[in-house]
Structures are given as C-alpha cells and as structure tokens.
Design a protein around this motif. Structure first.
Motif, PDB file in Angstrom:
ATOM      1  N   ASP A  47     -31.952  40.270  52.868  1.00 32.06           N
ATOM      2  CA  ASP A  47     -31.351  41.430  53.531  1.00 32.06           C
ATOM      3  C   ASP A  47     -30.764  41.020  54.882  1.00 32.06           C
ATOM      4  N   TYR A  48     -29.423  40.975  54.946  1.00 34.91           N
ATOM      5  CA  TYR A  48     -28.717  40.648  56.183  1.00 34.91           C
ATOM      6  C   TYR A  48     -27.921  41.841  56.701  1.00 34.91           C
ATOM      7  N   ALA A  49     -28.307  43.031  56.301  1.00 29.48           N
ATOM      8  CA  ALA A  49     -27.547  44.230  56.653  1.00 29.48           C
ATOM      9  C   ALA A  49     -27.484  44.460  58.153  1.00 29.48           C
ATOM     10  N   ASP A  50     -28.461  43.937  58.902  1.00 31.22           N
ATOM     11  CA  ASP A  50     -28.505  44.185  60.337  1.00 31.22           C
ATOM     12  C   ASP A  50     -27.821  43.107  61.168  1.00 31.22           C
ATOM     13  N   VAL A  51     -27.169  42.142  60.522  1.00 32.34           N
ATOM     14  CA  VAL A  51     -26.463  41.104  61.277  1.00 32.34           C
ATOM     15  C   VAL A  51     -25.306  41.736  62.042  1.00 32.34           C
ATOM     16  N   ASP A  52     -25.234  41.475  63.338  1.00 32.20           N
ATOM     17  CA  ASP A  52     -24.168  42.050  64.161  1.00 32.20           C
ATOM     18  C   ASP A  52     -22.859  41.310  63.938  1.00 32.20           C
ATOM     19  N   PHE A  53     -21.784  42.076  63.896  1.00 34.69           N
ATOM     20  CA  PHE A  53     -20.441  41.541  63.700  1.00 34.69           C
ATOM     21  C   PHE A  53     -19.959  40.819  64.956  1.00 34.69           C
ATOM     22  N   ASP A  54     -19.358  39.654  64.783  1.00 32.60           N
ATOM     23  CA  ASP A  54     -18.772  38.915  65.903  1.00 32.60           C
ATOM     24  C   ASP A  54     -17.254  39.031  65.848  1.00 32.60           C
ATOM     25  N   PHE A  55     -16.612  38.349  64.873  1.00 32.82           N
ATOM     26  CA  PHE A  55     -15.161  38.458  64.757  1.00 32.82           C
ATOM     27  C   PHE A  55     -14.733  38.155  63.322  1.00 32.82           C
ATOM     28  N   PRO A  56     -13.569  38.684  62.908  1.00 30.06           N
ATOM     29  CA  PRO A  56     -13.083  38.430  61.547  1.00 30.06           C
ATOM     30  C   PRO A  56     -12.068  37.290  61.530  1.00 30.06           C
ATOM     31  N   ARG A  57     -11.816  36.771  60.347  1.00 32.53           N
ATOM     32  CA  ARG A  57     -10.747  35.792  60.169  1.00 32.53           C
ATOM     33  C   ARG A  57     -10.095  36.075  58.816  1.00 32.53           C
ATOM     34  N   VAL A  58      -8.784  36.199  58.811  1.00 29.81           N
ATOM     35  CA  VAL A  58      -8.041  36.470  57.582  1.00 29.81           C
ATOM     36  C   VAL A  58      -7.610  35.154  56.960  1.00 29.81           C
ATOM     37  N   THR A  59      -7.808  35.029  55.657  1.00 27.70           N
ATOM     38  CA  THR A  59      -7.385  33.834  54.938  1.00 27.70           C
ATOM     39  C   THR A  59      -6.446  34.234  53.804  1.00 27.70           C
ATOM     40  N   TYR A  60      -5.656  33.266  53.360  1.00 28.80           N
ATOM     41  CA  TYR A  60      -4.699  33.506  52.283  1.00 28.80           C
ATOM     42  C   TYR A  60      -4.937  32.482  51.184  1.00 28.80           C
ATOM     43  N   VAL A  61      -5.167  32.970  49.974  1.00 24.72           N
ATOM     44  CA  VAL A  61      -5.468  32.105  48.837  1.00 24.72           C
ATOM     45  C   VAL A  61      -4.286  32.133  47.882  1.00 24.72           C
ATOM     46  N   THR A  62      -3.881  30.964  47.400  1.00 23.03           N
ATOM     47  CA  THR A  62      -2.658  30.839  46.613  1.00 23.03           C
ATOM     48  C   THR A  62      -2.910  30.048  45.335  1.00 23.03           C
ATOM     49  N   ASP A  63      -2.259  30.451  44.261  1.00 21.87           N
ATOM     50  CA  ASP A  63      -2.276  29.707  43.004  1.00 21.87           C
ATOM     51  C   ASP A  63      -1.437  28.440  43.199  1.00 21.87           C
ATOM     52  N   GLU A  64      -2.043  27.261  42.979  1.00 24.01           N
ATOM     53  CA  GLU A  64      -1.357  25.992  43.245  1.00 24.01           C
ATOM     54  C   GLU A  64      -1.217  25.116  42.006  1.00 24.01           C
ATOM     55  N   ARG A  65      -1.240  25.698  40.814  1.00 19.18           N
ATOM     56  CA  ARG A  65      -1.179  24.868  39.610  1.00 19.18           C
ATOM     57  C   ARG A  65       0.158  24.164  39.445  1.00 19.18           C
ATOM     58  N   ASP A  66       1.191  24.617  40.154  1.00 15.95           N
ATOM     59  CA  ASP A  66       2.496  23.939  40.126  1.00 15.95           C
ATOM     60  C   ASP A  66       2.790  23.272  41.466  1.00 15.95           C
ATOM     61  N   SER A  67       1.750  22.942  42.213  1.00 15.71           N
ATOM     62  CA  SER A  67       1.932  22.369  43.545  1.00 15.71           C
ATOM     63  C   SER A  67       2.624  21.014  43.480  1.00 15.71           C
ATOM     64  N   PRO A  68       3.718  20.819  44.254  1.00 16.99           N
ATOM     65  CA  PRO A  68       4.348  19.502  44.317  1.00 16.99           C
ATOM     66  C   PRO A  68       3.599  18.558  45.253  1.00 16.99           C
ATOM     67  N   ILE A  69       2.654  19.083  46.037  1.00 14.32           N
ATOM     68  CA  ILE A  69       1.928  18.263  47.009  1.00 14.32           C
ATOM     69  C   ILE A  69       0.713  17.621  46.373  1.00 14.32           C
ATOM     70  N   PHE A  70      -0.128  18.442  45.711  1.00 20.31           N
ATOM     71  CA  PHE A  70      -1.315  17.951  45.030  1.00 20.31           C
ATOM     72  C   PHE A  70      -1.228  18.387  43.571  1.00 20.31           C
ATOM     73  N   THR A  71      -0.828  17.469  42.697  1.00 18.90           N
ATOM     74  CA  THR A  71      -0.566  17.835  41.302  1.00 18.90           C
ATOM     75  C   THR A  71      -1.828  18.270  40.559  1.00 18.90           C
ATOM     76  N   GLN A  72      -3.009  17.852  41.029  1.00 28.37           N
ATOM     77  CA  GLN A  72      -4.252  18.244  40.366  1.00 28.37           C
ATOM     78  C   GLN A  72      -4.838  19.514  40.949  1.00 28.37           C
ATOM     79  N   ALA A  73      -4.148  20.136  41.903  1.00 33.88           N
ATOM     80  CA  ALA A  73      -4.682  21.328  42.561  1.00 33.88           C
ATOM     81  C   ALA A  73      -4.641  22.535  41.644  1.00 33.88           C
ATOM     82  N   TYR A  74      -5.589  23.425  41.848  1.00 33.80           N
ATOM     83  CA  TYR A  74      -5.697  24.670  41.104  1.00 33.80           C
ATOM     84  C   TYR A  74      -5.400  25.855  42.014  1.00 33.80           C
ATOM     85  N   SER A  75      -5.841  25.750  43.259  1.00 32.81           N
ATOM     86  CA  SER A  75      -5.637  26.809  44.235  1.00 32.81           C
ATOM     87  C   SER A  75      -5.717  26.210  45.626  1.00 32.81           C
ATOM     88  N   SER A  76      -5.318  26.994  46.615  1.00 32.63           N
ATOM     89  CA  SER A  76      -5.454  26.558  48.001  1.00 32.63           C
ATOM     90  C   SER A  76      -5.861  27.743  48.857  1.00 32.63           C
TER      91      SER A  76
END
Length: 390
Positions: free
Chosen positions: A61-90
């Motif tokens: 139970d961590y319901a009482d943990v006080d909030f500090d700050f948020p961080r937004v992330t962006y997740v992308t489908d990378e199965r056609d990535s020209p940078i890392f051909t074995q990548a699945y996502s980033s």
C-alpha cells in the motif's frame, strides 16, 4: 556516476490468473504493440519508503506517498526503425552522468525470449563546469550519438512468474567531450564505458495500491514484485587512453569504480511499464516512480459493475454539463475523464441525486473524444462511456 537511468520499457503481456491477487504468469503470446501514446509518470517523495516485503498474496500500500513532480514520456512503435533494425518500440527518457543529464530515446526489442534493451539515441547537451573547475569557459558535453548495447539484458523474460530468476549483462558506451583549460583540453573526446550486470528475481505476488492523479488511492492492482540487483563497473578514456586520476577525481569518479543498486518493480498484465519502480542506493530509497494510468488500463484489477451509464447531451460543449443516468442503484465514489490513450486528465465535479448525477466538463478542456468512467465507493468500475467534447 549514478547507476540509474529512466528507461521506458514496453511490456506487451498476456496474463494467466484466477482471482484478484492470485499468482500471475506474464507471457508474450498474442502481444500487440500500440501505435504510440503519451504516458505520465510521477515521482513521489521517498520519505519512509522501505524495501517491500516479498512473498505470496501480499498487499503493498503506497496510497499515502506524497506527489513530487510528473514527467511526460512518449512511446513509439519502432518495428520499421532505420536506426535500430531489431527495435520493437522506443520511449523518451534521459541519461545521467553524475549531476549532468541529457535527453535520450531508449529502444527496446522483443522476441520469444523476452523484452530487452536494444540501445539508445542521445541528444547533444552541454554544461558549464564552473562549479567543478572554477572556470566558466570549461564545458562538459554529451555528444549526439546512437549506440547499440553489447550483450543483452532482458527487462522481462518469457514466461515470468513467482520465484523465477535470471541474470544478464551488457556493455554501454557514452561519448562525451571535455574542455578543461587547466589540462589543456579543448573538446577532447572522452568515452565512458560501463560493464553492467543485472540479476532479476520474482520475489512476490499480490496487489499494489498507488496514488491516483487526484491523490485518492487506487483500487488494488494485481502485480508481480521483481527485485533487480544491479552492478556497474565504470572505466573512462580520453583520446583513446585511460583517463588519469587527477582528471576523473573532480567529477567524483575513478577507474574501475563499482556501483551497486537495488531496484524493485511491480509488473502487471496489460501494462507496458512498471506500475511502481523503487530505486535503492546506499542511503536508502532514491526514486519512487509510479504510473496512475495503470489503475485505469488494467481492468482485471477491478470488480466490474453490471451497471451502465446513459449520457446526454453527447456531444457536450466545453464548460457544459453532462446528465448521467445510471440504470441501477450505484453509490458513485468518483467520476474520471480519460483521453483516448487511457490517461486520466480530469476528476470532474459530480452532483449525485439517486440514480442520476450531473458532471461538469472543464471549460479549458480541448475539443475531442474522451471517456467518462464511474467508480463506486467500493472500487467497482462501470465500463467507460465515450463522449465528444466540442
């Protein structure tokens, strides 16, 4: 050098379970990656956070943990990535060297053995070294770079369940540039080389409770608790030669230095990243990271109500009111407004009268498609209803 970096890892899972809080098994069968979405993770204060207790059928139970700050992330489908051909996502994140930080994109791969870290892309980022050398013209620079890891660390091996263990390792290299007048260095090439080993042990299963974005407690979420013991050995090279001690010491590092870290992650089916991640160093808990969206995305953790919502008007104008009719007695504890990625973006004001309530739509809400979700006082959830805000 700090051992931890934030790596947004995609876990596309299928689960086998019987009842809430029962032992679960994570596999790769029938996994389907999202086309992309945004995620908001929260950093909580670590005061009072201790090592979670392992074992069967636990409740954390961590319901009482006080909030500090948020961080937004962006997740992308990378199965056609020209940078890392074995990548699945980033996923977007960052890379740290002591107090210095550079934006980074972390790439993940997926195969029948599991999900694993493929490599990273680093953006060029520079810092003055005034506080270290006293010279405002001295600089520390992360060079723009892409690097494929040597070796492999599975962030999740398939299948995974209670009492499973595995160990893996990799080599990470980071290219830097230093300008330090006292050493006659001007954009001198520096390589930080890390030999990294992780041991993963599934030490518990049960349910975890986390704070939601309105700071109320989430319903219990079915999870596996994984303990990760990480060891890193660091070496530093300048111009292809071993960096001398009088250059590394001001940065608080040394040749062959060993760093250790203990990390605990709570993994749930249907969630692409840990519900909770707690990093422990020599001084105790250093990071407490949690994702409130887990409570809304993982419907298996909640008892669903058979009630249904009838909403009008729909579409509804920004700043307008929705009339919500509930087709049976239902003690509403809260309403939540979700966007199309499943993120909770608002806890609207609700006025309840019997089986009917009025929900106020925030005037600052951008026009678009949203979902209204009702939860009763016992944590049971009515299936979300689609609304259009104009």
């Amino acid at each position: 050098m700090q051992l931890s970096t934030i790596t947004l890892t995609l876990f596309f899972l299928v689960v086998v379970w019987t009842t809430a809080g029962a032992q679960i098994i994570l596999t790769s069968e029938n996994s389907t990656p999202p086309a992309g979405y945004t995620d908001r993770l929260y950093f909580g204060f670590t005061d009072g956070i201790t090592v979670p207790t392992g074992g069967a059928a636990q409740v954390w139970d961590y319901a009482d943990v006080d909030f500090d700050f948020p961080r937004v992330t962006y997740v992308t489908d990378e199965r056609d990535s020209p940078i890392f051909t074995q990548a699945y996502s980033s996923g977007t994140g960052y890379l740290k060297f002591q107090e210095f930080e550079a934006d980074a994109v972390h790439y993940e791969g997926a195969d029948e053995e599991g999900f694993y870290a493929v490599g990273r892309l680093i953006e060029e980022t520079g810092y003055p070294l005034t506080t270290i050398t006293g010279n405002p013209d001295d600089t520390f620079l992360f060079l723009a770079d892409t690097f494929t890891y040597e070796g492999r660390i599975n962030v999740l091996s398939f299948p995974m369940t209670y009492q499973d263990t595995y160990e893996s390792d990799r080599i990470e290299r980071t290219n830097l540039a230093l300008t330090v007048a006292a050493f006659g260095l001007t954009n001198a090439p520096v390589e930080s080389r890390r030999y990294y080993t992780e041991s993963h042990s599934v030490i518990g299963y049960g349910q975890v409770i986390i704070p939601l974005e309105d700071h109320s407690p989430s319903p219990p979420i079915d999870v596996l608790l994984v303990q990760i013991d990480a060891t890193a050995i660091d070496s530093f090279f300048i111009g292809g030669m071993v960096a001398p001690p009088n250059l590394t010491a001001p940065f608080g590092v040394s040749q062959g230095m060993v760093s250790t870290e203990q990390v605990f992650v709570f993994l749930t089916p249907g969630m692409e990243a840990p519900v909770v991640r707690i990093n422990f160093g020599a001084g105790g808990a250093e990071d407490f990271i949690y994702r409130p969206r887990a409570a809304d995305l993982v419907s298996s953790t909640r008892e669903l109500s058979t009630a249904r919502l009838r909403i009008s008007p729909n579409p509804v104008p920004r700043g307008g009111s929705l009339k919500v009719q509930i087709d049976q007695e239902f003690a509403v504890g809260s309403m939540r407004l979700l966007n199309q990625q499943g993120q909770m973006i608002s806890v609207p004001e609700v006025n309840t009268q019997g089986k009917q309530c009025t929900v106020e739509i925030p005037s600052q809400l951008p026009a678009g498609v949203y979902y209204l979700q009702a939860i009763d006082l016992n944590g049971r959830m009515i299936p979300a209803q689609r609304i259009v805000v104009q």
